[in-house]
Design a protein around this motif. Structure first.
Motif, PDB file in Angstrom:
ATOM      1  N   GLY A   6       0.816  -1.216   0.000  1.00  0.00           N
ATOM      2  CA  GLY A   6       0.000   0.000   0.000  1.00  0.00           C
ATOM      3  C   GLY A   6       0.845   1.260   0.000  1.00  0.00           C
ATOM      4  N   GLU A   7       1.916   1.271   0.789  1.00  0.00           N
ATOM      5  CA  GLU A   7       2.824   2.425   0.814  1.00  0.00           C
ATOM      6  C   GLU A   7       3.550   2.583  -0.516  1.00  0.00           C
ATOM      7  N   ILE A   8       3.917   1.483  -1.125  1.00  0.00           N
ATOM      8  CA  ILE A   8       4.584   1.523  -2.430  1.00  0.00           C
ATOM      9  C   ILE A   8       3.622   2.088  -3.467  1.00  0.00           C
ATOM     10  N   ARG A   9       2.359   1.676  -3.404  1.00  0.00           N
ATOM     11  CA  ARG A   9       1.352   2.209  -4.325  1.00  0.00           C
ATOM     12  C   ARG A   9       1.196   3.714  -4.142  1.00  0.00           C
ATOM     13  N   GLU A  10       1.122   4.177  -2.894  1.00  0.00           N
ATOM     14  CA  GLU A  10       0.988   5.608  -2.620  1.00  0.00           C
ATOM     15  C   GLU A  10       2.185   6.381  -3.158  1.00  0.00           C
ATOM     16  N   PRO A  23      -5.542  -0.919  -6.623  1.00  0.00           N
ATOM     17  CA  PRO A  23      -4.930  -1.967  -5.810  1.00  0.00           C
ATOM     18  C   PRO A  23      -4.866  -3.347  -6.464  1.00  0.00           C
ATOM     19  N   ILE A  24      -5.868  -3.727  -7.214  1.00  0.00           N
ATOM     20  CA  ILE A  24      -5.848  -5.070  -7.820  1.00  0.00           C
ATOM     21  C   ILE A  24      -4.748  -5.145  -8.874  1.00  0.00           C
ATOM     22  N   THR A  25      -4.670  -4.135  -9.717  1.00  0.00           N
ATOM     23  CA  THR A  25      -3.632  -4.113 -10.750  1.00  0.00           C
ATOM     24  C   THR A  25      -2.244  -4.081 -10.116  1.00  0.00           C
ATOM     25  N   ALA A  26      -2.077  -3.270  -9.095  1.00  0.00           N
ATOM     26  CA  ALA A  26      -0.781  -3.202  -8.413  1.00  0.00           C
ATOM     27  C   ALA A  26      -0.421  -4.554  -7.815  1.00  0.00           C
ATOM     28  N   GLY A  27      -1.398  -5.216  -7.206  1.00  0.00           N
ATOM     29  CA  GLY A  27      -1.162  -6.539  -6.631  1.00  0.00           C
ATOM     30  C   GLY A  27      -0.753  -7.562  -7.673  1.00  0.00           C
ATOM     31  N   ARG A  49      10.377  -9.071   0.835  1.00  0.00           N
ATOM     32  CA  ARG A  49      10.449  -7.888   1.691  1.00  0.00           C
ATOM     33  C   ARG A  49       9.283  -6.935   1.478  1.00  0.00           C
ATOM     34  N   THR A  50       8.416  -7.211   0.515  1.00  0.00           N
ATOM     35  CA  THR A  50       7.205  -6.408   0.354  1.00  0.00           C
ATOM     36  C   THR A  50       6.088  -7.125   1.096  1.00  0.00           C
ATOM     37  N   LEU A  51       5.483  -6.412   2.010  1.00  0.00           N
ATOM     38  CA  LEU A  51       4.491  -7.001   2.906  1.00  0.00           C
ATOM     39  C   LEU A  51       3.103  -6.456   2.619  1.00  0.00           C
ATOM     40  N   LYS A  52       2.131  -7.179   3.069  1.00  0.00           N
ATOM     41  CA  LYS A  52       0.762  -6.688   3.019  1.00  0.00           C
ATOM     42  C   LYS A  52       0.589  -5.702   4.185  1.00  0.00           C
ATOM     43  N   ALA A  53      -0.592  -5.159   4.342  1.00  0.00           N
ATOM     44  CA  ALA A  53      -0.867  -4.198   5.418  1.00  0.00           C
ATOM     45  C   ALA A  53      -0.503  -4.782   6.781  1.00  0.00           C
TER      46      ALA A  53
END
Length: 102
Positions: A6-10, A23-27, A49-53
């Protein structure tokens, strides 16, 4: 830890002058990057190293939850299990190890 997805998306939304990223496309793209890295024999991208919320591990990454637990533990992080029946796994104190995006 690289950060929460989420932070990476922001970050990318700000960088592009957008209000948000979908979010779906980013995921989907994060998953593609993880699987592409997993299939390489050199120059691995540390997708684990990329985590979910809230520091949750992503069970959909290569190897499932067992592989996702092992990678951060091998790097010195503690992984904790939460829940009574439908367990979820989180990196303890992940905030202290986050990469700052600017």
């Amino acid at each position: 830890m690289a950060g929460e997805v989420g932070e990476i998306r922001e970050f990318f939304a700000r960088l592009s002058g957008a209000d948000f990223t979908e979010p779906i496309t980013a995921g989907i793209f994060v998953s593609i990057a993880a699987w592409a890295s997993y299939q390489r024999t050199v120059d691995e991208t540390p997708y684990w190293r990329t985590l979910k919320a809230n520091g949750e591990l992503n069970a959909k990454y290569p190897g499932g939850i067992e592989a996702q637990k092992k990678k951060p533990e091998d790097e010195g992080h503690t992984v904790i299990r939460k829940g009574r029946t439908n367990y979820k796994y989180y990196v303890k104190n992940y905030e202290a190890a986050l990469f700052k995006l600017s």
